[in-house]
Write an enzyme that holds these catalytic residues in place. Structure first.
Site, mmCIF file in Angstrom:
data_model
loop_
_atom_site.group_PDB
_atom_site.id
_atom_site.type_symbol
_atom_site.label_atom_id
_atom_site.label_comp_id
_atom_site.label_asym_id
_atom_site.label_seq_id
_atom_site.Cartn_x
_atom_site.Cartn_y
_atom_site.Cartn_z
ATOM 1 N N ASP A 478 0.833 -1.210 0.000
ATOM 2 C CA ASP A 478 0.000 0.000 0.000
ATOM 3 C C ASP A 478 0.865 1.257 0.000
ATOM 4 O O ASP A 478 2.076 1.218 0.291
ATOM 5 C CB ASP A 478 -0.889 -0.039 1.250
ATOM 6 C CG ASP A 478 -2.177 0.753 1.096
ATOM 7 O OD1 ASP A 478 -2.288 1.534 0.131
ATOM 8 O OD2 ASP A 478 -3.069 0.605 1.967
ATOM 9 N N ASP A 547 -10.690 2.063 -3.250
ATOM 10 C CA ASP A 547 -11.228 1.837 -1.903
ATOM 11 C C ASP A 547 -12.750 1.858 -1.940
ATOM 12 O O ASP A 547 -13.397 1.561 -0.939
ATOM 13 C CB ASP A 547 -10.736 2.927 -0.946
ATOM 14 C CG ASP A 547 -9.428 2.520 -0.273
ATOM 15 O OD1 ASP A 547 -8.987 1.384 -0.491
ATOM 16 O OD2 ASP A 547 -8.859 3.353 0.455
HETATM 17 C C1 DGJ Z 1 -5.835 1.908 2.073
HETATM 18 C C2 DGJ Z 1 -6.237 0.689 1.298
HETATM 19 O O1 DGJ Z 1 -6.708 1.039 0.044
HETATM 20 C C3 DGJ Z 1 -7.264 -0.083 2.112
HETATM 21 O O2 DGJ Z 1 -7.736 -1.170 1.370
HETATM 22 C C4 DGJ Z 1 -6.623 -0.525 3.386
HETATM 23 O O3 DGJ Z 1 -5.599 -1.421 3.125
HETATM 24 C C5 DGJ Z 1 -6.103 0.676 4.143
HETATM 25 N N1 DGJ Z 1 -5.265 1.489 3.334
HETATM 26 C C6 DGJ Z 1 -5.348 0.244 5.367
HETATM 27 O O4 DGJ Z 1 -4.760 1.279 6.012
#
Ligand code: DGJ
Length: 781
Positions: A478, A547
């Site tokens: 991430d 997301d």
């Molecule tokens: C952003 C990601 O896109 C989410 O799916 C998740 O992993 C969060 N970060 C966790 O902090």
């Protein structure tokens, strides 16, 4: 294939021709780009004519009539009467911008560019049938070479390009702007399509009508960004999804990028793509070379879909790592939206057990398993397992998950550092910040200065340690904030190199880690789809698309994304309702139908599902696994019904099987029939078309259920809730035997949609945000 004769290069893919001429033994002129043409040895017909010149325009030293401003050039160095947007600006040691790059030589060879590895950038690879052309432009006075590199990938109709600058002077040269690709074309009746948005709203397609002027698509956030993806389509006005001329351009790069389309005063267009010149300056020392990222170009006369299909094949065959090509990806459960930071070992194992019961194959432990991380305010950089929270080591947890029959994966955010972390207390200077200035934060965190070798080495060491010991089969990498305060203590006067060096640092880390663990499935992520680009896909074969898991939002996001990236690259999850991003409630079947056009996962607390929902999910997973190869690697097409309803379809390579989804945003009562058309099947083959049986919640009928029920059922009452937990209605049965031509040209008039109280076997109960999936198999199977 690349052919050279009479001062003209013919770069030919299976279906396209790209013609470049050398004019006056100096200038490199674009003569044609489009569908494949037969060219005679006399190319005069393709050349721009300059009879009496153009008014007050500037001519060239050896031909006063030749106005470079009105010539389709392959690369322009400016200061020579070409006033269009320039791809190139370098400062010579005498501070002038005084270059003259003229044709010197060329070389054609089999395979991809020889110096690909030296570039330290991701590149298009596995080019067994590729051919490369290098055209050397030389500046006699300054002793510098500007090299235009073209690689032809014939079977996917793709040509890649990059530009190289070799400094043969004895002083430092400063590059201020150097695009990877310039493409000048002789007509200007185009539209431009870009893929724009923001967090949770990535890559919505936006079509702009091009009039005179310069249209820019860019990112200066440090990443390819969720604001504007580097992918652009430049399409003739009449271009539709399935017809008309469309040019696709993408950049193999994950940092700041810049694309411009200029409609010029002479009714031509110029397309540029490359590293964004914003705060960019690169010092090339004597004998050094600067390589731009590789740009990817494709053309189709079969509309946007032609480009989508060609890019899809190209990414699957030439970008993603070999070991993941055509390798089916596991169905996963991710605990993020199920628990956020609030989990214990017990909770995780309960979730994993339920996942295994339902047929899920991979358990992903998201954010919060390391350091002292209980929310997003701490611990990034402290890549040490929180054994208290996990009830033991990562390996112990992983073993327990494996005992349930699941693979195990973890989340990481290697590029970041929290102020509240051991790492920051030890190395406060490793955070990106400008000395003696207050520092801007994003999601309570700073970015690590990955331009520095010692920082990269430490992070790689910590991450590989975890992966070596954790018994991990999957990693979600991430990156949750944009860059700001760009500065590195190690760069001195070369601060203009910061952004590019940052991304080179990320690539180096990704290369080391993914090469050490080739069997771990890496999924890249950046607050969802903030870094959905070809550079990331070179290292990691799939990306968390957004997301936003709301199925209705996902329709726009996944459609936009599909224009440049195949379904095998898109992570797509079924999540809870009301949806955590939009508070919208969409049936579990429609959430699944949209998510299965990609790499399917679930991201909700499965233990809280009702009995009937668990049964539905189990059936969904079994269905997806059966057709997974088709969903992940089939040829994807999007289209619209005459009434605006959406059709998504995937067709297998041999055209024996297809799956189509019809998605309706809003229900309109008592209106025309839905007509299901499926494109690209074999017109001569007979196919069996059958609607997938879906569950329909009795709640959808509200009070109307009493029209049929022997006992009164109060809307929202206990009885309705209890019945709904164990019992659902079945969707209509609908099947046909039809030829491929009928499916494409006439289409199937589907059963009437529900309206008012009229409900029977012949009715399709749809509603808002509803969908159906149709399985299409050749009768010969
Ligand atoms: C952003 C990601 O896109 C989410 O799916 C998740 O992993 C969060 N970060 C966790 O902090």
């Amino acid at each position: 294939m690349i052919h050279f004769a009479q001062q003209v290069f013919h770069l030919a893919t299976n279906n396209t021709s790209y013609l470049i001429g050398i004019r006056n033994n100096k200038y490199i002129e674009n003569l044609y780009y489009g569908n494949k043409i037969k060219v005679t040895e006399n190319y005069e017909a393709l050349q721009e004519r300059f009879g009496t010149g153009y008014g007050n325009s500037v001519g060239t030293p050896d031909d006063a009539m030749l106005t470079l401003d009105n010539l389709c050039l392959e690369y322009s160095f400016g200061g020579n009467g070409d006033y269009r947007h320039s791809p190139f600006e370098i400062r010579m040691p005498d501070y002038s911008y005084s270059n003259r790059f003229y044709y010197q030589s060329h070389e054609i060879y089999e395979g991809t560019f020889r110096e690909n590895e030296e570039t330290k950038l991701p590149y298009a690879r596995y080019g067994e049938d590729a051919t490369t052309l290098e055209i050397v432009l030389h500046d006699q006075k300054e002793k510098m070479d500007l090299i235009l590199v073209y690689t032809v990938f014939p079977s996917c109709d793709v040509i890649t390009r990059r530009t190289i600058l070799k400094n043969n002077t004895d002083s430092v040269v400063r590059v201020e702007r150097m695009m990877s690709l310039q493409l000048d074309l002789p007509e200007a009746d185009y539209d431009m399509e870009t893929f724009d948005g923001s967090w949770t709203r990535e890559r919505h397609a936006t079509r702009k009508h091009l009039e005179s002027g310069v249209y820019v698509n860019e990112s200066t956030t440090g990443s390819s960004s969720n604001r504007h993806n580097p992918l652009i389509l430049v399409e003739k006005r009449e271009c539709t999804e399935m017809t008309g001329a469309c040019i696709g351009v993408n950049l193999l790069y994950s940092g700041n990028h810049y694309e411009a389309v200029e409609v010029t005063p002479y009714g031509k267009i110029r397309i540029l793509t490359g590293i964004h010149p914003h705060r960019f300056e690169w010092f090339i020392k004597p004998e050094e070379t600067f390589y731009t990222p590789e740009a990817v170009l494709t053309y189709s006369s079969k509309g946007r879909h032609g480009v989508t299909a060609q890019f899809g094949t190209f990414v699957n065959q030439h970008i993603i790592p070999k070991q993941w090509q055509k390798r089916e990806r596991p169905v996963l459960i991710n605990n993020w939206e199920a628990t956020y930071f609030d989990f214990t070992e017990r909770k995780l194992l309960k979730l994993a057990k339920e996942a295994a019961n339902l047929g899920i194959e991979l358990f992903v432990l998201d954010d919060g398993w390391f350091g002292k991380r209980e929310d997003d305010s701490s611990s990034l950089g402290d890549w040490f397992v929180n054994e208290k929270k996990l009830g033991g080591s990562l390996r112990q947890l992983s073993n327990k998950i494996h005992d349930l029959g699941l693979q195990f994966g973890i989340w990481m955010e290697p590029e970041m550092i929290s102020e509240n972390s051991e790492l920051y207390r030890e190395h406060p200077d490793w955070a990106v910040r400008i000395p003696n200035r207050d520092c801007y934060v994003g999601r309570n965190q700073y970015v690590l200065d990955l331009t520095r070798q010692e920082v990269r080495a430490e992070v790689v060491g910590r991450i590989t340690e975890i992966l070596r010991n954790g018994n991990v089969q999957y990693v979600k990498w991430d990156m949750n904030r944009h860059l700001s305060d760009a500065y590195s203590a190690s760069l001195g006067e070369r601060q203009g190199e910061f952004y590019h060096r940052y991304i080179l640092g990320v690539y180096e880390m990704m290369k080391q880690i993914t090469e050490e663990f080739p069997d771990i499935l890496f999924e890249s992520c950046s607050a969802g789809g903030n870094r959905f680009d070809l550079g990331m896909l070179y290292y990691m074969p799939q990306i968390w698309t957004s997301d936003d898991t709301d199925a209705n939002e996902r329709v726009a996001i996944q459609e936009g994304t599909s224009c440049g990236y195949p379904l095998s690259t898109m992570g797509a999850h079924v999540s809870a309702v009301p949806n955590h991003q939009t508070l919208r409630s969409i049936s579990i079947e429609s959430r699944f139908n949209v998510a299965c056009f990609g790499v399917l996962g679930y991201e909700l607390d499965l233990t809280k599902l009702s009995m009937s929902s668990k049964k539905i999910v189990k059936e969904q997973i079994a269905f997806y696994k059966k057709y997974r190869a088709l969903f992940q690697f089939g040829s994807f097409t999007k289209s619209r019904m005459h009434n605006g309803n959406i059709i998504w379809q995937v067709v297998s390579e041999d055209k024996q099987q297809a799956i189509a989804m019809c998605y309706q945003q809003l229900q309109k009562p008592n209106t025309s029939s839905d007509i299901l058309k499926v494109i690209g099947l074999d017109p001569e083959q007979l196919y069996h078309v059958e609607a997938r049986k879906q569950a329909i919640s009795i709640k959808q009928f509200g009070d109307l259920v009493n029209q049929a029920s022997p006992v009164p059922i109060k809307e929202e009452g206990i009885l309705q809730t209890i019945v709904n937990q164990v019992y659902t209605l079945e969707s209509e049965s609908e099947s046909y035997d039809v030829y491929g031509d009928l499916l494409e040209l006439a289409g199937i008039k589907l059963k009437q949609q529900f309206v008012s109280t009229g409900y029977n076997e012949e009715t399709r109960v749809m509603g808002d945000f509803s969908s159906r999936i149709y399985l299409i198999s050749s009768k010969a199977l």
